[in-house]
Design a protein around this motif. Sequence first.
Motif, PDB file in Angstrom:
ATOM      1  N   VAL A 242       0.870  -1.175   0.000  1.00  0.00           N
ATOM      2  CA  VAL A 242       0.000   0.000   0.000  1.00  0.00           C
ATOM      3  C   VAL A 242       0.907   1.225   0.000  1.00  0.00           C
ATOM      4  CG1 VAL A 242      -1.816   1.262   1.202  1.00  0.00           C
ATOM      5  CG2 VAL A 242      -1.778  -1.240   1.281  1.00  0.00           C
ATOM      6  N   VAL A 243       0.680   2.135  -0.949  1.00  0.00           N
ATOM      7  CA  VAL A 243       1.489   3.340  -1.099  1.00  0.00           C
ATOM      8  C   VAL A 243       0.576   4.549  -0.933  1.00  0.00           C
ATOM      9  CG1 VAL A 243       2.998   4.669  -2.627  1.00  0.00           C
ATOM     10  CG2 VAL A 243       3.069   2.164  -2.674  1.00  0.00           C
ATOM     11  N   ALA A 244       0.975   5.496  -0.093  1.00  0.00           N
ATOM     12  CA  ALA A 244       0.139   6.666   0.182  1.00  0.00           C
ATOM     13  C   ALA A 244       0.856   7.949  -0.202  1.00  0.00           C
ATOM     14  CB  ALA A 244      -0.233   6.711   1.663  1.00  0.00           C
ATOM     15  N   GLY A 279       3.191   0.036   8.180  1.00  0.00           N
ATOM     16  CA  GLY A 279       3.869  -0.559   7.028  1.00  0.00           C
ATOM     17  C   GLY A 279       3.320  -0.061   5.711  1.00  0.00           C
ATOM     18  N   ILE A 280       2.743   1.152   5.696  1.00  0.00           N
ATOM     19  CA  ILE A 280       2.278   1.788   4.462  1.00  0.00           C
ATOM     20  C   ILE A 280       3.385   2.704   3.969  1.00  0.00           C
ATOM     21  CG2 ILE A 280       0.612   3.425   3.499  1.00  0.00           C
ATOM     22  CD1 ILE A 280      -1.458   2.307   5.449  1.00  0.00           C
ATOM     23  N   ALA A 281       3.844   2.475   2.741  1.00  0.00           N
ATOM     24  CA  ALA A 281       4.931   3.287   2.187  1.00  0.00           C
ATOM     25  C   ALA A 281       4.383   4.649   1.785  1.00  0.00           C
ATOM     26  CB  ALA A 281       5.560   2.583   0.994  1.00  0.00           C
ATOM     27  N   ARG A 282       5.101   5.698   2.137  1.00  0.00           N
ATOM     28  CA  ARG A 282       4.619   7.047   1.832  1.00  0.00           C
ATOM     29  C   ARG A 282       5.500   7.703   0.780  1.00  0.00           C
ATOM     30  NH1 ARG A 282       3.570  12.273   5.844  1.00  0.00           N
ATOM     31  NH2 ARG A 282       2.395  13.462   4.294  1.00  0.00           N
ATOM     32  N   ALA A 283       4.870   8.150  -0.299  1.00  0.00           N
ATOM     33  CA  ALA A 283       5.560   8.918  -1.333  1.00  0.00           C
ATOM     34  C   ALA A 283       5.340  10.398  -1.061  1.00  0.00           C
ATOM     35  CB  ALA A 283       5.023   8.556  -2.716  1.00  0.00           C
ATOM     36  N   HIS A 284       6.417  11.173  -1.186  1.00  0.00           N
ATOM     37  CA  HIS A 284       6.313  12.611  -0.967  1.00  0.00           C
ATOM     38  C   HIS A 284       6.201  13.390  -2.265  1.00  0.00           C
ATOM     39  CE1 HIS A 284       8.381  12.105   3.199  1.00  0.00           C
ATOM     40  NE2 HIS A 284       7.078  11.926   3.251  1.00  0.00           N
ATOM     41  N   THR A 285       6.352  12.714  -3.401  1.00  0.00           N
ATOM     42  CA  THR A 285       6.201  13.364  -4.704  1.00  0.00           C
ATOM     43  C   THR A 285       5.097  12.664  -5.473  1.00  0.00           C
ATOM     44  OG1 THR A 285       7.850  11.930  -5.753  1.00  0.00           O
ATOM     45  CG2 THR A 285       8.647  13.990  -4.785  1.00  0.00           C
ATOM     46  N   PRO A 301       9.613  -6.035   2.946  1.00  0.00           N
ATOM     47  CA  PRO A 301      10.519  -5.028   3.499  1.00  0.00           C
ATOM     48  C   PRO A 301      11.852  -5.638   3.940  1.00  0.00           C
ATOM     49  CG  PRO A 301       8.311  -4.732   4.383  1.00  0.00           C
ATOM     50  CD  PRO A 301       8.301  -6.028   3.631  1.00  0.00           C
ATOM     51  N   LEU A 302      12.916  -4.855   3.780  1.00  0.00           N
ATOM     52  CA  LEU A 302      14.235  -5.305   4.211  1.00  0.00           C
ATOM     53  C   LEU A 302      14.274  -5.383   5.732  1.00  0.00           C
ATOM     54  CD1 LEU A 302      16.381  -3.059   1.862  1.00  0.00           C
ATOM     55  CD2 LEU A 302      16.031  -5.520   1.637  1.00  0.00           C
ATOM     56  N   PRO A 303      14.883  -6.441   6.307  1.00  0.00           N
ATOM     57  CA  PRO A 303      14.897  -6.563   7.767  1.00  0.00           C
ATOM     58  C   PRO A 303      15.747  -5.490   8.445  1.00  0.00           C
ATOM     59  CG  PRO A 303      16.207  -8.299   6.743  1.00  0.00           C
ATOM     60  CD  PRO A 303      15.489  -7.593   5.630  1.00  0.00           C
ATOM     61  N   TRP A 456      11.504   3.112  -0.078  1.00  0.00           N
ATOM     62  CA  TRP A 456      11.877   1.692  -0.073  1.00  0.00           C
ATOM     63  C   TRP A 456      12.675   1.365   1.178  1.00  0.00           C
ATOM     64  CZ3 TRP A 456      11.764  -3.239  -1.024  1.00  0.00           C
ATOM     65  CH2 TRP A 456      12.926  -4.001  -0.999  1.00  0.00           C
ATOM     66  N   CYS A 457      13.632   2.230   1.534  1.00  0.00           N
ATOM     67  CA  CYS A 457      14.450   1.977   2.717  1.00  0.00           C
ATOM     68  C   CYS A 457      13.626   2.052   4.010  1.00  0.00           C
ATOM     69  CB  CYS A 457      15.602   2.983   2.784  1.00  0.00           C
ATOM     70  SG  CYS A 457      16.813   2.847   1.459  1.00  0.00           S
ATOM     71  N   GLU A 458      12.606   2.918   4.029  1.00  0.00           N
ATOM     72  CA  GLU A 458      11.797   3.087   5.235  1.00  0.00           C
ATOM     73  C   GLU A 458      10.636   2.105   5.324  1.00  0.00           C
ATOM     74  OE1 GLU A 458      10.518   7.139   5.162  1.00  0.00           O
ATOM     75  OE2 GLU A 458      12.480   7.932   5.743  1.00  0.00           O
ATOM     76  N   TRP A 459      10.318   1.456   4.230  1.00  0.00           N
ATOM     77  CA  TRP A 459       9.184   0.521   4.205  1.00  0.00           C
ATOM     78  C   TRP A 459       9.414  -0.596   5.210  1.00  0.00           C
ATOM     79  CZ3 TRP A 459       8.294  -3.888   0.311  1.00  0.00           C
ATOM     80  CH2 TRP A 459       6.951  -4.304   0.324  1.00  0.00           C
ATOM     81  N   CYS A 460       8.384  -0.927   5.956  1.00  0.00           N
ATOM     82  CA  CYS A 460       8.525  -1.955   6.994  1.00  0.00           C
ATOM     83  C   CYS A 460       7.236  -2.755   7.094  1.00  0.00           C
ATOM     84  CB  CYS A 460       8.852  -1.312   8.342  1.00  0.00           C
ATOM     85  SG  CYS A 460       7.648  -0.076   8.884  1.00  0.00           S
TER      86      CYS A 460
END
Length: 688
Positions: A242-244, A279-285, A301-303, A456-460
């Motif tokens: 899920v991307v917000a 665990g929702i990935a957030r796009a700023h652009t 997500p990367l551990p 991507w790095c912050e996705w969890c």
Amino acid sequence: MIQLRRALFEPRRIALVGASSDPSRLTARAQIYLRKHGFAGDILPVHPREAEVLGERAYPSVADIPGTVDFAYILLNTPQVEGAVEAVAAKGVPAACVLADGFAEAGPDGAALQARLVAAARGAGLRLLGPNSMGVVNLNARIACSVNAALEADELPAGRLALVSQSGSMMGALMSRGAARGIGFSHLVGTGNEADLSAAEVAALLVDDPQVDAILLFLEAIRRPELFAGLARQAHAAGKPVVAYKLGRSPYGAELAASHTGALAGTDAAADAFFRRLGIARAHTLEGLLELPALLVGRTPLPRPRRAAGVMTTTGGGGAMAVDCLGVAGVEARPPDAAAAAALDAAGFPQHGGRLLDVTLAGTKPERVASALGALLAAEDTDLALAVIGSSAQFRPGDSVEGIVRAHDAARAAGNPKPVSAFLVPQADQSLRLLAEAGIAAFRTPESAADCVRAWCEWCMPREVAPAEPFSHGLPERPDEADARRLLAALGLPSGFAVLRSPDDDPGGISWPVALKILSPDLAHKTELGGVRLGIADAAALKREAEAMRERVARAAPDARLTGFLVQPMARGLGEAIIGFRRDPEVGPVVMLGTGGVLAELFRDVSLRPAPVGMEEAREMVAEVKGLRALAGWRGLPRGDLEAVARAVACLSRLAASGDVAEAEVNPAIIGPEGAGITVADAWAVHA
């Protein structure tokens, strides 16, 4: 749930209430677009005077339609909507959409009208999209029940991304932007004001659709925050990210979002913490909202993310832009480590130990690009590989993309969890399309590339947190600092203090020297008014200072109610922190930790989480505050009791269980040496 999903996304009989026979009118568009884009079901126009509307048999009222209706789109003006909802509900329609605006966003009268719509619908089991909704589009099922002008396009490329948007106009904008670069959508849904169905609830209906790989959210506000947790868990279990993209990052954006949707605006930092917890990935652009899913689909997500990337380029200037933007976003372009360097040596690439692997002189044939990216993916200290491609992306799209695709496919085959991605420096639509078809994240600007890599790095993974344990306390309607300290003590944060109701009172067995503060439920900041005195040596000095303080504060704040004085022993420590709790109007209870003292508001060096938090999350918050890192033994400095800070954060976060506390704060919390705990130097609480 199944009936609602079918009614919204697979209706076979659609009533258009208020359809127009004039094809130039907005209210005619839904009927035109449905037929134009291949809807094969029944279109049922409702018009009080016309027997036929745009070639379809029309009905004078919803009640006159024979048989059942799956979905109703109400196209009438605001004053007529209430009656139409009642008629649709009486017909037994399971779902309807309201186009008109002028409801909660228009003030108290509009909010009352919106509430009546919801009451009428719920009484009959009708679920509502909107008001202020541009409808529903299911491209795979060839259902375009919307008035969005983007549907004028002759071809609408179907894809595997579902968009749920509170803004109707952004449905068309994102669809057209995606179409231009080969990114298609499965569904586009406008939720508008979300009087009934919220973005989270609609998105959850799409998770189990086999034609959906990821769900995109365009949000102006976070409504029904409790439903987002269920969506996040369901989507994670299904392997669908899920991307917000959420408005309100600036105070002005928050103001516009609130005025547009009639929603309260919360702090953007609280929204960030909310999405991270779930665990929702957030796009700023805006570009990132389209480009980020390709980084996430099919991955977990990367551990332990390093917030680092390996960057290869065929153009020095473009590569430098990418490295610069990554750094601004908090991601390091890292030189090849030993594993990557060995792979580069084996492939015959000259190395200079820099942050940018420039392969221009080494040759940019597909096999060379694939080898370079494969070597960067071998690094053990990065999270992904980014290829920066110059003019060849525009003039030789096949060649420029082939090497990237080879590296991507090889990494997938080898089970490497790190993605390959690409930033194309020129305008290179064909290359963007080819990369999209290959499932590779491709970026049109260095800013969106950095934004997506950061996300991507912050996705969890969604974080499960036990609810806050209830506790007993008695916070008065207008608490002063003494009341706030008693509240903290009930949470497990005791502090030694005495209350004097007059300067003549005896402070008891308190240790000297002491600090003296005025008590008032009306004064959150006492220092500026002369309401704080430190280092008072004895009882005589305490009495003099209290008398002078009462007169001083009464002059400076004549309307404030003064309830006495608070006396506490002086304390010294190695540093100061601010620990706060508040009920955010969007996401609910949040807890904050930051650099404390009188400069807390100036530096804004803080970490936030939804409340409550456990010790693990509280320790993460401690690590995120830059001003506290010196107390972790930085460069041999004395270590502070950061574990006690984490315990205090976890304790204060338990206020989430207390509905009568709107805000609470400890500022400063004086941090003692390791093992010595913290001292509550000042406290404040606000009754809800």
